[in-house]
Write a protein that holds these residues in place. Structure first.
Motif, mmCIF file in Angstrom:
data_model
loop_
_atom_site.group_PDB
_atom_site.id
_atom_site.type_symbol
_atom_site.label_atom_id
_atom_site.label_comp_id
_atom_site.label_asym_id
_atom_site.label_seq_id
_atom_site.Cartn_x
_atom_site.Cartn_y
_atom_site.Cartn_z
ATOM 1 N N PHE A 64 12.075 1.671 -11.815
ATOM 2 C CA PHE A 64 12.009 2.720 -10.802
ATOM 3 C C PHE A 64 12.844 3.944 -11.162
ATOM 4 C CE2 PHE A 64 13.934 4.672 -7.012
ATOM 5 C CZ PHE A 64 12.799 5.175 -6.402
ATOM 6 N N THR A 65 14.102 3.732 -11.538
ATOM 7 C CA THR A 65 14.979 4.869 -11.828
ATOM 8 C C THR A 65 14.549 5.614 -13.091
ATOM 9 O OG1 THR A 65 16.481 3.183 -12.731
ATOM 10 C CG2 THR A 65 17.068 4.149 -10.614
ATOM 11 N N ILE A 66 13.997 4.877 -14.061
ATOM 12 C CA ILE A 66 13.491 5.517 -15.280
ATOM 13 C C ILE A 66 12.302 6.411 -14.927
ATOM 14 C CG2 ILE A 66 12.456 5.141 -17.545
ATOM 15 C CD1 ILE A 66 15.318 4.235 -17.461
ATOM 16 N N THR A 67 11.393 5.884 -14.125
ATOM 17 C CA THR A 67 10.212 6.641 -13.707
ATOM 18 C C THR A 67 10.598 7.847 -12.866
ATOM 19 O OG1 THR A 67 8.858 4.635 -13.749
ATOM 20 C CG2 THR A 67 8.032 6.473 -12.446
ATOM 21 N N LEU A 68 11.524 7.649 -11.938
ATOM 22 C CA LEU A 68 11.960 8.742 -11.072
ATOM 23 C C LEU A 68 12.638 9.842 -11.884
ATOM 24 C CD1 LEU A 68 12.080 9.725 -8.168
ATOM 25 C CD2 LEU A 68 14.275 8.548 -7.917
ATOM 26 N N LEU A 69 13.408 9.465 -12.895
ATOM 27 C CA LEU A 69 14.041 10.452 -13.763
ATOM 28 C C LEU A 69 12.988 11.312 -14.457
ATOM 29 C CD1 LEU A 69 16.437 11.708 -15.287
ATOM 30 C CD2 LEU A 69 16.288 9.796 -16.917
ATOM 31 N N SER A 70 11.938 10.687 -14.959
ATOM 32 C CA SER A 70 10.869 11.439 -15.626
ATOM 33 C C SER A 70 10.229 12.434 -14.665
ATOM 34 C CB SER A 70 9.799 10.475 -16.156
ATOM 35 O OG SER A 70 10.334 9.587 -17.110
ATOM 36 N N SER A 98 2.433 7.539 -14.236
ATOM 37 C CA SER A 98 1.090 8.050 -13.953
ATOM 38 C C SER A 98 0.568 7.541 -12.616
ATOM 39 C CB SER A 98 0.125 7.656 -15.079
ATOM 40 O OG SER A 98 0.065 6.250 -15.214
ATOM 41 N N SER A 99 1.033 6.371 -12.192
ATOM 42 C CA SER A 99 0.562 5.793 -10.934
ATOM 43 C C SER A 99 1.221 6.435 -9.714
ATOM 44 C CB SER A 99 0.845 4.286 -10.903
ATOM 45 O OG SER A 99 0.146 3.620 -11.932
ATOM 46 N N TYR A 100 2.501 6.795 -9.842
ATOM 47 C CA TYR A 100 3.270 7.213 -8.670
ATOM 48 C C TYR A 100 3.601 8.701 -8.619
ATOM 49 C CZ TYR A 100 3.924 2.251 -7.703
ATOM 50 O OH TYR A 100 3.719 0.940 -7.404
ATOM 51 N N PHE A 101 3.332 9.440 -9.671
ATOM 52 C CA PHE A 101 3.675 10.864 -9.683
ATOM 53 C C PHE A 101 2.986 11.656 -8.565
ATOM 54 C CE2 PHE A 101 3.771 15.196 -11.536
ATOM 55 C CZ PHE A 101 5.143 15.305 -11.680
ATOM 56 N N PRO A 102 1.728 11.362 -8.227
ATOM 57 C CA PRO A 102 1.081 12.111 -7.130
ATOM 58 C C PRO A 102 1.834 12.017 -5.803
ATOM 59 C CG PRO A 102 -0.564 10.922 -8.403
ATOM 60 C CD PRO A 102 0.767 10.454 -8.896
ATOM 61 N N THR A 142 0.823 -1.208 0.000
ATOM 62 C CA THR A 142 0.000 0.000 0.000
ATOM 63 C C THR A 142 0.859 1.261 0.000
ATOM 64 O OG1 THR A 142 -1.762 -1.132 1.189
ATOM 65 C CG2 THR A 142 -1.800 1.264 1.230
ATOM 66 N N PHE A 143 1.976 1.220 0.749
ATOM 67 C CA PHE A 143 2.788 2.436 0.877
ATOM 68 C C PHE A 143 4.275 2.227 0.565
ATOM 69 C CE2 PHE A 143 2.412 0.491 5.127
ATOM 70 C CZ PHE A 143 3.741 0.316 5.460
ATOM 71 N N ARG A 144 4.674 1.002 0.201
ATOM 72 C CA ARG A 144 6.100 0.695 -0.005
ATOM 73 C C ARG A 144 6.718 1.560 -1.098
ATOM 74 N NH1 ARG A 144 7.941 -3.385 -3.778
ATOM 75 N NH2 ARG A 144 5.754 -3.940 -3.924
ATOM 76 N N MET A 145 6.264 1.436 -2.331
ATOM 77 C CA MET A 145 6.822 2.234 -3.422
ATOM 78 C C MET A 145 6.378 3.695 -3.348
ATOM 79 S SD MET A 145 8.878 0.252 -4.760
ATOM 80 C CE MET A 145 9.477 1.476 -5.909
ATOM 81 N N PRO A 146 5.124 3.986 -2.958
ATOM 82 C CA PRO A 146 4.749 5.392 -2.762
ATOM 83 C C PRO A 146 5.692 6.128 -1.807
ATOM 84 C CG PRO A 146 2.768 4.069 -2.820
ATOM 85 C CD PRO A 146 3.924 3.105 -2.859
ATOM 86 N N LEU A 147 6.180 5.441 -0.768
ATOM 87 C CA LEU A 147 7.103 6.059 0.174
ATOM 88 C C LEU A 147 8.387 6.506 -0.505
ATOM 89 C CD1 LEU A 147 7.253 4.263 3.661
ATOM 90 C CD2 LEU A 147 7.319 6.712 3.209
ATOM 91 N N PHE A 148 8.905 5.674 -1.410
ATOM 92 C CA PHE A 148 10.133 6.020 -2.116
ATOM 93 C C PHE A 148 9.958 7.308 -2.922
ATOM 94 C CE2 PHE A 148 12.874 2.081 -2.013
ATOM 95 C CZ PHE A 148 14.031 2.774 -1.689
ATOM 96 N N PHE A 149 8.829 7.407 -3.618
ATOM 97 C CA PHE A 149 8.600 8.598 -4.438
ATOM 98 C C PHE A 149 8.293 9.811 -3.569
ATOM 99 C CE2 PHE A 149 7.693 5.123 -7.448
ATOM 100 C CZ PHE A 149 8.606 5.477 -8.441
ATOM 101 N N PHE A 150 7.610 9.599 -2.462
ATOM 102 C CA PHE A 150 7.376 10.678 -1.509
ATOM 103 C C PHE A 150 8.705 11.236 -1.002
ATOM 104 C CE2 PHE A 150 7.255 11.835 2.996
ATOM 105 C CZ PHE A 150 6.336 12.868 3.004
ATOM 106 N N ILE A 151 9.607 10.355 -0.582
ATOM 107 C CA ILE A 151 10.907 10.790 -0.072
ATOM 108 C C ILE A 151 11.692 11.513 -1.157
ATOM 109 C CG2 ILE A 151 13.127 9.989 0.841
ATOM 110 C CD1 ILE A 151 11.568 7.617 2.089
ATOM 111 N N SER A 152 11.628 11.012 -2.384
ATOM 112 C CA SER A 152 12.335 11.655 -3.493
ATOM 113 C C SER A 152 11.821 13.068 -3.722
ATOM 114 C CB SER A 152 12.179 10.822 -4.780
ATOM 115 O OG SER A 152 12.749 9.535 -4.619
#
Length: 361
Positions: A115-121, A190-194, A44-54
């Motif tokens: 992950f790194t490709i998405t984070l770069l975008s 599109s899933s993790y940008f928010p 529920t929050f594992r990958m969202p947490l990574f993008f939040f921290i970023s």
């Protein structure tokens, strides 16, 4: 001046999140088990947490947006995110997956290296929109966007990002670009940008964010909602697939909202107990170390995931005490080996710089 001092509990939080990533991959990639109840909660929050921290780290107070800083930041991120992903992703493709470059490029998940490709975008969208907004909106004489002005920039970034990468909208308007969409892993974007945007806003209004979540009624409501939505989702996903498919949009919206709730809970825990996550405390010291090596561990851990299907569901499922304990131990072992390999590679300043983004001293 841009602040550069590391926040200890944020590094510890990032280390904790990396452990969750490896833990979930051990359950799914090593034991080949469907996600357990614990696994579903963590997802529920594992990958969202990574993008939040970023996003949280990406925001810099008093950031000066001009052509020089914009080009420098973009080039730096492209180098740090893209080169390691290509090197390790293609190596994994040939040695472990035993496929070819086409498989790696056209797979939206990049065999795990999305992950790194998405984070770069996300970073490029953030940098570009902020730079353009600063050029258009800032009066002459001002060099950075203050908090009041920046919130409009962030909302614009969110709008631009969601519209550009919304899967159904994008492919409906540009059906011929479906392959490009997969190559750039836009479905993940599109899933993790928010959550990335949530991190920026939480960092921008750090004091207000923490004051709001300090309110006993607010944090109680967040905890109750998280438990209620998580329980409902887990029970609903046990229904037949055709029924679940009918409510796909609602499930995704619930996942997104629940992700924000989960992020807030975990962030609040680390922020409230930050004295336990300092360098002076053993737990804090090791979590921070893992947190500063998340890129290294992420890139290396796929090579080290053992095939443990023979151990059975009892030993591998986190639904059992034995399985949970087994997964935790194996996850920590994989992380330790990743760190040993990482530190060996880092003996070369050049390899450390190009493979892990370390500064050349």
């Amino acid at each position: 001046m841009v602040q550069s001092k590391r926040i200890e509990y944020i590094d510890a939080l990032r280390g904790f999140t990396m452990i969750l990533v490896v833990f979930c991959h051990i359950e799914s990639h090593s034991f080949y088990n469907d996600p357990s109840v614990i696994g579903r909660i963590l997802m529920t929050f594992r990958m969202p947490l990574f993008f939040f921290i970023s996003g949280y780290i990406a925001y810099k107070a008093n950031k000066v947006w001009n052509i020089n800083s914009y080009v420098f930041d973009c080039f730096k991120k492209i180098k740090v995110q893209l080169i390691p992903t290509i090197v390790f992703g293609l190596t994994f493709t040939y040695l472990i997956d035993q496929s070819n470059i086409t498989t790696f490029l056209t797979d939206p998940l990049k065999l795990g290296y999305w992950f790194t490709i998405t984070l770069l975008s996300m970073f490029l969208i953030y940098y570009t929109t902020s730079f353009l907004y600063a050029k258009i909106a800032l009066p002459k004489g001002e060099v950075y966007i203050d908090n009041k002005k920046n919130i409009y920039a962030i909302l614009l970034i969110g709008l631009v990002g969601v519209v550009l990468v919304s899967e159904k909208l994008f492919l409906k308007i540009f059906p011929s670009l479906a392959l490009t969409y997969d190559i750039l892993s836009f479905s993940q974007l599109s899933s993790y940008f928010p959550f990335f945007i949530f991190g920026i806003i939480a960092s921008m209004y750090k004091k207000s964010f923490e004051q709001i979540t300090d309110n006993k009624y607010v944090i109680t409501s967040i905890l109750i909602l998280f438990i209620a939505i998580t329980t409902t989702r887990i029970l609903f996903l046990q229904q037949p697939e055709h029924i679940v498919a009918q409510y796909d949009l609602y499930i995704k919206l619930a996942m997104g909202f629940n992700g924000i709730l989960g992020i807030t809970i975990v962030y609040k825990f680390f922020q409230k107990h930050q004295n336990s996550f300092t360098q002076e405390k053993t737990l804090g010291k090791y979590l921070q170390y893992i947190g500063r090596r998340t890129l290294d561990i992420y890139l290396l851990h796929y090579f080290l995931l053992p095939d443990l299907k023979f151990m059975g569901e009892f030993m591998g499922s986190s639904s059992t005490v034995v399985g949970l304990f087994t997964n935790i131990i194996i996850s920590l072992m994989v992380i330790i080996v990743c760190l040993i390999i990482s530190n060996t590679i880092r003996l070369s300043p050049i390899l450390a710089h190009y493979l892990f983004g370390a500064k050349i001293k």
